[in-house]
Motif scaffolding. Sequence first.
Motif, PDB file in Angstrom:
ATOM      1  N   ILE A  26       0.843  -1.201   0.000  1.00 27.28           N
ATOM      2  CA  ILE A  26       0.000   0.000   0.000  1.00 27.28           C
ATOM      3  C   ILE A  26       0.877   1.250   0.000  1.00 27.28           C
ATOM      4  CG2 ILE A  26      -1.541   1.405   1.447  1.00 27.28           C
ATOM      5  CD1 ILE A  26      -3.042  -0.757   0.008  1.00 27.28           C
ATOM      6  N   ARG A  27       1.934   1.229   0.807  1.00 25.52           N
ATOM      7  CA  ARG A  27       2.844   2.381   0.852  1.00 25.52           C
ATOM      8  C   ARG A  27       3.611   2.520  -0.451  1.00 25.52           C
ATOM      9  NH1 ARG A  27       6.941   2.853   3.881  1.00 25.52           N
ATOM     10  NH2 ARG A  27       7.226   0.759   4.745  1.00 25.52           N
ATOM     11  N   LEU A  28       3.984   1.394  -1.065  1.00 21.31           N
ATOM     12  CA  LEU A  28       4.677   1.442  -2.350  1.00 21.31           C
ATOM     13  C   LEU A  28       3.790   2.095  -3.407  1.00 21.31           C
ATOM     14  CD1 LEU A  28       7.087   0.551  -4.187  1.00 21.31           C
ATOM     15  CD2 LEU A  28       5.827  -1.585  -4.568  1.00 21.31           C
ATOM     16  N   LEU A  29       2.511   1.773  -3.392  1.00 16.57           N
ATOM     17  CA  LEU A  29       1.563   2.338  -4.354  1.00 16.57           C
ATOM     18  C   LEU A  29       1.121   3.752  -3.978  1.00 16.57           C
ATOM     19  CD1 LEU A  29      -0.711  -0.817  -4.840  1.00 16.57           C
ATOM     20  CD2 LEU A  29       1.147  -0.036  -6.322  1.00 16.57           C
ATOM     21  N   ARG A  30       1.548   4.221  -2.793  1.00 12.92           N
ATOM     22  CA  ARG A  30       1.205   5.541  -2.245  1.00 12.92           C
ATOM     23  C   ARG A  30      -0.289   5.679  -1.956  1.00 12.92           C
ATOM     24  NH1 ARG A  30       6.014   5.693  -3.924  1.00 12.92           N
ATOM     25  NH2 ARG A  30       6.968   7.532  -4.869  1.00 12.92           N
ATOM     26  N   TRP A  31      -0.980   4.577  -1.773  1.00 15.52           N
ATOM     27  CA  TRP A  31      -2.394   4.674  -1.454  1.00 15.52           C
ATOM     28  C   TRP A  31      -2.609   5.163  -0.029  1.00 15.52           C
ATOM     29  CZ3 TRP A  31      -4.370  -0.500  -4.049  1.00 15.52           C
ATOM     30  CH2 TRP A  31      -4.392  -0.296  -5.429  1.00 15.52           C
ATOM     31  N   ASN A  32      -1.537   5.195   0.754  1.00 13.26           N
ATOM     32  CA  ASN A  32      -1.640   5.787   2.096  1.00 13.26           C
ATOM     33  C   ASN A  32      -1.540   7.308   2.031  1.00 13.26           C
ATOM     34  OD1 ASN A  32       1.102   5.460   1.249  1.00 13.26           O
ATOM     35  ND2 ASN A  32       1.786   5.906   3.323  1.00 13.26           N
ATOM     36  N   LYS A  33      -1.229   7.850   0.849  1.00 16.60           N
ATOM     37  CA  LYS A  33      -1.155   9.300   0.632  1.00 16.60           C
ATOM     38  C   LYS A  33      -2.040   9.636  -0.568  1.00 16.60           C
ATOM     39  CE  LYS A  33       3.511   9.786   2.540  1.00 16.60           C
ATOM     40  NZ  LYS A  33       4.893  10.249   2.291  1.00 16.60           N
ATOM     41  N   PRO A  34      -3.350   9.716  -0.356  1.00 19.95           N
ATOM     42  CA  PRO A  34      -4.285   9.819  -1.488  1.00 19.95           C
ATOM     43  C   PRO A  34      -4.171  11.096  -2.303  1.00 19.95           C
ATOM     44  CG  PRO A  34      -5.417  10.153   0.606  1.00 19.95           C
ATOM     45  CD  PRO A  34      -4.034   9.681   0.943  1.00 19.95           C
ATOM     46  N   GLU A  35      -3.568  12.155  -1.731  1.00 18.12           N
ATOM     47  CA  GLU A  35      -3.538  13.409  -2.485  1.00 18.12           C
ATOM     48  C   GLU A  35      -2.802  13.264  -3.816  1.00 18.12           C
ATOM     49  OE1 GLU A  35      -0.282  13.478   0.676  1.00 18.12           O
ATOM     50  OE2 GLU A  35      -2.446  13.147   0.664  1.00 18.12           O
ATOM     51  N   GLY A  36      -1.751  12.454  -3.847  1.00 20.24           N
ATOM     52  CA  GLY A  36      -1.016  12.257  -5.092  1.00 20.24           C
ATOM     53  C   GLY A  36      -1.812  11.494  -6.128  1.00 20.24           C
ATOM     54  N   ARG A  37      -2.707  10.605  -5.689  1.00 22.30           N
ATOM     55  CA  ARG A  37      -3.553   9.851  -6.607  1.00 22.30           C
ATOM     56  C   ARG A  37      -4.702  10.736  -7.098  1.00 22.30           C
ATOM     57  NH1 ARG A  37      -0.014   8.489  -4.490  1.00 22.30           N
ATOM     58  NH2 ARG A  37       0.758   9.370  -6.427  1.00 22.30           N
ATOM     59  N   LEU A  38      -5.247  11.534  -6.179  1.00 20.86           N
ATOM     60  CA  LEU A  38      -6.375  12.392  -6.539  1.00 20.86           C
ATOM     61  C   LEU A  38      -5.969  13.466  -7.534  1.00 20.86           C
ATOM     62  CD1 LEU A  38      -8.015  12.813  -3.021  1.00 20.86           C
ATOM     63  CD2 LEU A  38      -8.896  11.467  -4.943  1.00 20.86           C
ATOM     64  N   ILE A  39      -4.752  13.979  -7.381  1.00 14.47           N
ATOM     65  CA  ILE A  39      -4.350  15.103  -8.225  1.00 14.47           C
ATOM     66  C   ILE A  39      -4.104  14.671  -9.669  1.00 14.47           C
ATOM     67  CG2 ILE A  39      -1.808  15.142  -8.038  1.00 14.47           C
ATOM     68  CD1 ILE A  39      -2.211  18.163  -7.159  1.00 14.47           C
TER      69      ILE A  39
END
Length: 293
Positions: A17-30
């Motif tokens: 999850i951390r590798l995919l950065r899903w723990n930091k949703p702002e990067g996915r949302l942007i």
Amino acid sequence: MLKTPKTNQEPLWLVIIRLLRWNKPEGRLILMIPALWAVFLAAAGKPPMPLVGVIICGSMATSAAGCVVNDLWDRDIDPQVERTRDRPLASRALSVKIGIVVGIVSLACAAVIAFYLNPLSFWLSVAAVPVIVLYPGAKRVFPVPQLVLSIAWGFAVLISWSAVTANITAPTWLLWGATVLWTLGFDTIYAMSDRIDDQRIGINSSAIFFGKYAPTAIAIFLMGTVILLAGVGFFVHLNTAFWISLILATIAWIWQIIRLQQPEIPHPAYGEMFRQNVWIGFLILAGMIIGSF
């Protein structure tokens, strides 16, 4: 079964999850925001909901793959940067072999989703892959690697717009340009937090390239974004709601520009301004949706 090293007590799934950065949703949302801008504008505010779901899932899979590719490229560099030293591949919490497997699975998911799209959108998705894969290498040889990232971000607009209309028109390119400039703006802000580490290890960034003029460059990028978004609103005949959202977004960006001009900025402020761009993007999206009726 794949396992994390014994020294790491964190469950494997959490490390991934951390590798995919899903723990930091702002990067996915942007990344998702320009894709949603495009799909709603191309459909005059009423896109088919299954297509919206495809766009959301596709952007998540693509950004996940991009994060893995980036971390594989930078696994020996990230430990030298304060912000990135705890990433799974950098900290050796995850092996390169597992990282490659996760990256392949992410790309495969994105490919399966792309088959739902029409031929133009599908081939645009294919064309985006080399840009995504090569972006981390650009940091080593190209003085403004954020431009490469911005072009990758721009594919979200081209793919999503053409998924609705099966063609690309003048407003599409205006929205593409706005997305490229916006990405250059917020990612240069983000890069400013890493300037000292990047200079020490010899990594390029727009924040280093523009140096003391970085705040001015960011101002130009963001104001260019406003101008191009206004052009989109004019061409597709958006109503007052969009213009109100664009004015509010412009005020927020001006506030960021003023803040960046200050001689001393707290280190966490750069990340805060990056995250603020997420809600600014959603504010504009809301204006586009309401403004289409």
